[in-house]
Scaffold this motif. Sequence first.
Motif, PDB file in Angstrom:
ATOM      1  N   PRO A  61       0.831  -1.215   0.000  1.00 41.11           N
ATOM      2  CA  PRO A  61       0.000   0.000   0.000  1.00 41.11           C
ATOM      3  C   PRO A  61       0.863   1.263   0.000  1.00 41.11           C
ATOM      4  N   HIS A  62       0.591   2.154  -0.937  1.00 37.82           N
ATOM      5  CA  HIS A  62       1.279   3.433  -1.010  1.00 37.82           C
ATOM      6  C   HIS A  62       0.213   4.529  -1.030  1.00 37.82           C
ATOM      7  N   PRO A  63      -0.166   5.048   0.126  1.00 38.72           N
ATOM      8  CA  PRO A  63      -1.266   6.011   0.181  1.00 38.72           C
ATOM      9  C   PRO A  63      -0.993   7.302  -0.582  1.00 38.72           C
ATOM     10  N   VAL A  77      -2.626  14.432  -5.665  1.00 36.52           N
ATOM     11  CA  VAL A  77      -3.439  15.622  -5.396  1.00 36.52           C
ATOM     12  C   VAL A  77      -2.572  16.741  -4.820  1.00 36.52           C
ATOM     13  N   TYR A  78      -2.011  16.510  -3.643  1.00 33.92           N
ATOM     14  CA  TYR A  78      -1.101  17.470  -3.011  1.00 33.92           C
ATOM     15  C   TYR A  78      -0.131  16.698  -2.141  1.00 33.92           C
ATOM     16  N   SER A 214       4.458  14.609  -8.987  1.00 35.63           N
ATOM     17  CA  SER A 214       5.711  14.253  -9.664  1.00 35.63           C
ATOM     18  C   SER A 214       5.626  12.824 -10.188  1.00 35.63           C
ATOM     19  N   GLN A 215       6.347  12.561 -11.288  1.00 32.82           N
ATOM     20  CA  GLN A 215       6.264  11.264 -11.942  1.00 32.82           C
ATOM     21  C   GLN A 215       7.650  10.753 -12.314  1.00 32.82           C
TER      22      GLN A 215
END
Length: 354
Positions: A61-63, A77-78, A214-215
């Motif tokens: 899980p990566h919230p 989102v932020y 960011s990607q």
Amino acid sequence: MGLLSMIYANTEPTSAKVPSFCGCFIRQEREDPLRKHIIDQCRCGEEHCDVYEWSWDAAIPHPDSNINSNLVIFHPVYSQGTSLVRGNKALQTGMCHYWEVKMISPVSGTDMMVGVGTDKVDLYSHQYSFGSIIGLDDQSWGYSYRGVVHHRGRSLFFGRKFTQGSIVGVLLNLRRGTMDLYINRVHQGQAFHDLPTDSSVKLYPMISSTAAKSQMKLLNAVSYSENLQYHAMKTIYRNPQLLAELQSYPMFESIVKRFWFLRQDDNVYNTDRVDRISMRLQQPELLENAVLLKNLGEGGSKTATVSAKDETDYEMSDDDIYKNMEIVHKNSPKRAEPSSDDEDSHILHFFCDH
């Protein structure tokens, strides 16, 4: 901490930040100076190798991250802290591993990092705080977009900064315990020489970011043994005639693809050479001595951990880096070339026979 055995860098002020790998992001910067849009259609650098021996672990899980195949979107989102993502497979000891990560979005924020870490690294330790977390302890080794390497909470200037469109390569030798870094497929030097080679230690590739939306994208991931085949391919890739002869045999197609990053011809990689690095083919200088920067770990300087209010305001200046360095220059050793075409031919025939 076993400090860096050697650090390669070009100390000219004009080369502090490496430009994008291709022209897509350069054209975007000209047309959109604020860089509000992300160029997700750019495929430059992805055409040479499609081998993925591991991918990012979507099962954990990566919230604060979305994992879509090989693309990771941090803080969709932020941003309210630091998100850390690791690979889904431990890297095999005794082998050499090479992978590349492309910076799809603008590179900003407290830190965006590429590196490795053991299974003891807490992926959620900085979920609500900003920091350079890969290399914050003795269980991880990281490379920051600010041109700094991290380990045991200590930081050392490494040389080159990367930006949007840059391709960061990691060459991990788990037989010797070393880690080399590449930017835009140009070797930057050996960053660490103290990585564990014990089979009981599980090492995973890792990336982290504090910047919103960011990607980063995994372009390829291969592994190989440091054996006669590898050293023969290094020689073959230095000779276009030998490489062409090897490629004429269909049974060697997979081997050529696996060792594609050994190519020495700069034209092979770049479809748009406008505004590229002007001195790519020159050997970098060897920096023998460098003074540690301010501690970027927990409780160190404001560089490591800043509040959410300061997340978008703080930016490290070049003076923060260069005034903390003492550099002694030394010419880099030249790479030994094959003595003759006959010797290369013998190596090729021996390789094909075995």
